[in-house]
Design a protein around this motif. Structure first.
Motif, mmCIF file in Angstrom:
data_model
loop_
_atom_site.group_PDB
_atom_site.id
_atom_site.type_symbol
_atom_site.label_atom_id
_atom_site.label_comp_id
_atom_site.label_asym_id
_atom_site.label_seq_id
_atom_site.Cartn_x
_atom_site.Cartn_y
_atom_site.Cartn_z
ATOM 1 N N ASP A 36 -6.176 -1.469 -4.468
ATOM 2 C CA ASP A 36 -5.487 -2.015 -3.302
ATOM 3 C C ASP A 36 -6.432 -2.947 -2.543
ATOM 4 O O ASP A 36 -7.378 -2.494 -1.897
ATOM 5 C CB ASP A 36 -5.028 -0.863 -2.398
ATOM 6 C CG ASP A 36 -4.028 -1.326 -1.353
ATOM 7 O OD1 ASP A 36 -3.845 -2.546 -1.214
ATOM 8 O OD2 ASP A 36 -3.432 -0.462 -0.692
ATOM 9 N N GLU A 37 -6.194 -4.228 -2.642
ATOM 10 C CA GLU A 37 -7.030 -5.253 -2.013
ATOM 11 C C GLU A 37 -8.523 -5.026 -2.216
ATOM 12 O O GLU A 37 -9.276 -4.899 -1.254
ATOM 13 C CB GLU A 37 -6.715 -5.345 -0.522
ATOM 14 C CG GLU A 37 -5.488 -6.195 -0.299
ATOM 15 C CD GLU A 37 -5.165 -6.364 1.167
ATOM 16 O OE1 GLU A 37 -6.101 -6.664 1.922
ATOM 17 O OE2 GLU A 37 -4.009 -6.216 1.525
ATOM 18 N N GLN B 120 -7.232 0.800 -0.086
ATOM 19 C CA GLN B 120 -7.577 -0.357 0.746
ATOM 20 C C GLN B 120 -8.692 0.024 1.722
ATOM 21 O O GLN B 120 -9.644 -0.704 1.905
ATOM 22 C CB GLN B 120 -6.325 -0.787 1.496
ATOM 23 C CG GLN B 120 -6.464 -2.076 2.259
ATOM 24 C CD GLN B 120 -5.100 -2.546 2.782
ATOM 25 O OE1 GLN B 120 -4.092 -1.905 2.579
ATOM 26 N NE2 GLN B 120 -5.092 -3.675 3.452
ATOM 27 N N SER C 261 0.841 -1.208 0.000
ATOM 28 C CA SER C 261 0.000 0.000 0.000
ATOM 29 C C SER C 261 0.867 1.244 0.000
ATOM 30 O O SER C 261 0.537 2.240 -0.654
ATOM 31 C CB SER C 261 -0.902 0.020 1.234
ATOM 32 O OG SER C 261 -1.746 -1.089 1.235
HETATM 33 MG MG LIG Z 1 -2.037 -2.636 2.302
#
Ligand SMILES: [Mg+2]
Ligand SMILES: Nc1ncnc2c1ncn2[C@@H]1O[C@H](COP(=O)(O)OP(=O)(O)OP(=O)(O)O)[C@@H](O)[C@H]1O
Lengths: 323, 511
Positions: free
Chosen positions: B166-167, B87, B45
């Motif tokens: 991000d995820e 995220q 991240s």
């Molecule tokens: Mg992360």
């Protein structure tokens, strides 16, 4: 004195005492909606009132007095901004510090400059605001019902009074209908969203703080240049805190703020009216109780009895990206 | 198609003492989907936030389309055609979808002028990518899947050519994840470049063209997806071989430890979330509760563990009733042998501002061994925490570190260690590996099975079907608040999937 007349007089003084509350609560609206808690409204208002009184007394110009009020108030706001935005300090501590510094220094400076026990010299007519009378106010006054409402309630106030009430829809428009308002509300809820959208969080918050300073300047100037003719030490007498209570009571919304300030103003006016006049059935009501009512009402609200007051989510938290 | 959309050269970044990115080099080819994987806290991240201008690198260069650019803030990244879905969503929760999308791209000082245009553009995007969302809905009232859709729309609205996710699938149901991947494929076919961070290696294999692996702040490898395998990637990530599916022997179920009878729970709005659920949990078995998120599993856990009051029903722990419809004291439940690993470790499981050792005794602070009269026995607490850190391989091994500074996987281990270590009779675990990397998953799974083998009763709730199938001895499927079926762990994914979608369940109930 008939009942109707009593009501008109009561409402008229309600309006008079509500004006500084409205200015100050709207000032708090701008900062708190941007995520900065502002317990320093009281101090800013007091500083502004002193600056207005002092400058108007020296220059004999009401407008220079108003300008000085705004400048001082904005300067104090920027101090609060620097402490809480740039230095990421505790916003409550900074606000309280401003209140104390102003409470003390206005007395010291006032005494040093004017030697009247912390007062500024009484202002002559040209150095303070005059009431504005609407056309035909005196002729219409005799018309039953409408007459007194027009002549006494609507007409005969200071320009700042009309400005205060005009600021309510204007603030609403700024907050809900402009780009600045959208970003300001966003920065009070989730500064991360504002930052990742490519907007500077710091600059947004400083701008909010400046808006607050300007409005507090008006509030202070109203106290020393309109409501009374000159500055008296400690003349805000807790109005900044009442404004803060009104802001919470109004759930951080402009029109609610006006209503809350009018309500608190009414309680104040009513309390003054009651002094020495026992109420039928109830008897003598202690003034202290009336004065405490705004706070009591706010606490009742916060306890969840009158809906829910949800403060801006990022309020009071400095924006820190890197821990 | 061989041009490079993004090139990072020598990116270095430290947060105080934490060296999050060490001299990172990365090339992402135009028009491809590039995966980035790595353990919790590997620095993924951070690296992406540097590319997006959210953080500033201490040193290093960023090249976009072959030209070196300085990305000082997200504005510069947006101007360079980079969009990012973070995220942790960056949305203003009490704003409408439209307001969130417009924020920062309003076009003019007065909103009205831009609103109509934004609506039109949003409609176009919705049609093109099948990303429907009501522009006037308020964000906090939308399910997370739709919130994420808003984030994607935000990036597309700003005409991003390079999209960083991000995820994104951590919060999605399988169906939502499939839809997301179709959108990504479509974006790719339009020539857009996508960087995808995920912990799920299966997704990497399914959708990416290339994959880069990070470990402890370093970029350790880049592979062409078609030429690598899940095992190799897992090994690269962790630096050792990992068991993707933990071995487990036969269960030896014994006495009933927890019995739930006709439990009904409503949420704060009065909607029935758990509807007349009954089951038994025996010592020495793991019962998994499968289901798409939001079908009542969370409320079921909360009711059993005494966090939420049930409307009706009975729960017996070790044969004695728990007053689930009245007042339950979670401390009393702990004393009676029930431990609970909550789903939401940040809000319910930990106080992030506390030191590790303080979190390690939360809820057990009245235990005699931590007390010195009315005072806390700080030495004993620290010694205990240090021992647990060693046992559970919590990294960094520092009991006095603020909990917020541990990565997600290690935070989860702190909670697990606290709850497992007391040897409870019944262990209730919610989402044990959400957002946790493969290395930590292996460890956590092993521990859960160990607990079972020691004769504990384990109730496991997870939205990860793989996890449920790997660990459970029996699987209960929840749909719309009801248990719609019970299956063996070797039931096929398709069969469970249909139950979870409520398709099979309705038939079964009708029969
Ligand atoms: Mg992360
Ligand atoms: N804003 C911040 N301030 C201080 N330290 C940070 C910050 N963000 C991340 N870190 C630290 O930097 C390291 C890398 O974090 P990062 O979030 O990039 O990891 P990640 O690979 O994305 O992990 P995860 O899979 O858990 O999301 C961690 O040790 C983390 O604690």
């Amino acid at each position: 004195m008939d009942f109707f007349h009593v009501i008109v007089v009561l409402l008229e003084s309600t309006i008079r005492v509500s004006v500084p509350l409205i200015f100050a609560a709207l000032a708090g609206l701008f900062t708190e909606r941007a995520g900065i808690f502002d317990i320093g409204l009281e101090g800013k208002m007091l500083g502004a009132a002193f600056a207005a009184g002092a400058v108007a007394a020296i220059t004999q110009s009401v407008w220079l007095g108003l300008l000085a009020a705004i400048l001082i108030s904005v300067a104090l706001s920027l101090v609060h901004g620097y402490a809480s935005i740039t230095q990421r300090g505790n916003q409550i501590v900074s606000g309280v510090a401003i209140n104390f510094i102003v409470a003390g220094s206005t007395v010291i400076l006032g005494e040093a400059w004017f030697r009247q026990g912390g007062r500024t010299p009484a202002l002559a007519e040209g150095a303070r605001f005059q009431t504005i009378n609407f056309p035909f106010a005196d002729t219409i006054r005799e018309v039953p019902f409408i007459g007194p409402i027009y002549a006494d309630l609507l007409s005969g106030h200071f320009i700042l009074t009309y400005l205060a009430f005009a600021m309510v829809p204007l603030s609403w428009w700024i907050l809900y209908r402009t780009r600045f308002g959208l970003r300001l509300r966003a920065v009070g809820e989730n500064p991360g969203a504002v930052d990742t959208a490519g907007i500077s969080v710091i600059w947004m918050r400083y701008r909010a703080v400046i808006c607050c300073g300007i409005l507090c300047g008006f509030a202070g100037a109203y106290l020393s240049l309109a409501m009374t003719a000159g500055f008296v030490k400690g003349m805000t007498a807790g109005k900044g805190y009442i404004a803060l209570a009104a802001l919470i009571f109004a759930k951080w919304r402009p029109f609610n703020i006006m209503l809350a300030c009018l309500l608190f103003g009414f309680l104040d006016a009513f309390a003054i009216r009651l002094q020495g006049n026992p109420l039928p059935l109830i008897g003598q009501v202690p003034v202290q109780l009336m004065q405490a009512l705004p706070y009591i009402l706010t606490v009742i609200l916060l306890a969840g009895f009158i809906g829910k007051a949800i403060p801006p989510k990022a309020g009071g938290v400095p924006y820190v990206k890197e821990r | 198609m061989d041009s490079i959309a993004i090139e990072l050269r020598g990116i270095d970044k430290s947060f105080g003492p934490v060296h999050a990115n060490k001299n990172i080099n990365l090339k992402v080819r135009k028009g491809t989907i590039h995966g980035v994987i790595g353990e919790n806290g590997a620095g993924k991240s951070t690296l992406m936030s540097i590319l997006y201008g959210f953080y500033q690198a201490d040193s290093g260069e960023i090249h976009v389309d072959g030209r070196q650019v300085t990305i000082r803030d997200p504005n510069a990244a947006i101007a360079a055609g980079i969009g990012m879905v973070h995220q942790h969503f960056m949305l203003v929760e009490n704003f409408t979808v439209l307001e969130n999308i417009m924020l920062g791209a309003e076009e003019s000082q007065i909103l009205n002028k831009g609103i109509a245009k934004a609506r039109d553009e949003l409609k176009r995007l919705e049609r093109e990518y099948a990303l429907e969302v009501n522009p006037d809905a308020v964000i906090e009232e939308l399910p997370v899947g739709l919130q994420q859709r808003v984030e994607i729309l935000k990036a597309l609205y700003r005409r991003a050519d390079i999209l960083i996710l991000d995820e994104p699938t951590g919060v999605l149901t399988p169906a939502e994840a499939d839809h997301l991947f179709r959108v990504l494929e479509q974006l790719k076919s339009q020539g857009k470049t996508i960087i995808l961070i995920t912990h799920k290696l299966r997704e990497i294999m399914a959708i990416t063209d290339e994959v880069s692996v990070m470990r402890r702040g370093e970029m350790v490898a880049t592979r062409t997806t078609a030429e690598t395998s899940v095992e190799e990637l897992a090994e690269l990530m962790v630096g050792r071989r990992v068991l993707l599916r933990v071995e487990k022997g036969e269960a030896k179920p014994a006495d009933v430890k927890l019995s739930v009878n006709g439990l009904t729970v409503k949420d704060s709005r009065g909607v029935t979330m758990v509807d007349n659920v009954s089951f038994n949990l025996r010592a020495g078995e793991i019962v998994g509760i499968a289901g798409v998120a939001g079908n009542g599993q969370s409320e079921l856990l909360e009711a059993i563990s005494g966090i939420r009051r049930a409307v009706s029903g009975e729960v017996h722990l070790n044969g004695k009733a728990i007053d689930v419809t009245g007042h339950v004291d979670p401390r009393e439940l702990r004393d009676r042998g029930l431990a609970h690993v909550p789903e939401d470790r940040h809000h319910v499981g930990l106080v992030l501002k506390f030191e590790e050792c303080e979190n390690a005794i939360l809820g057990y602070h009245h235990d005699k061994r931590y007390l010195n009269g009315v005072f806390l026995n700080v030495d004993a607490i620290r010694k205990d925490a240090e021992q647990r850190i060693a046992e559970y391989d919590i990294r960094p091994p520092n009991a006095r570190l603020k909990t917020a500074n541990f990565s997600g996987g290690n935070q989860q281990k702190i909670v697990l260690a606290r709850e497992m270590e007391r040897g409870p009779d019944v262990l209730i675990i919610g989402q044990p590996t959400r957002g946790v990397d493969v290395g930590a998953i292996e460890f956590i799974h092993k521990r859960i099975i160990e607990m079972r083998d020691q004769g504990k009763a384990v109730l496991l709730v997870s939205v990860e079907l793989d996890e449920i199938r790997a660990l459970s001895d029996r699987i209960l499927v929840m749909f719309a608040g009801r248990v719609v079926g019970e299956r063996d762990p070797d039931a096929t994914e398709g069969e469970l999937g249909l139950l979870m979608a409520g398709v099979e369940g309705r038939k079964e109930a009708a029969e």
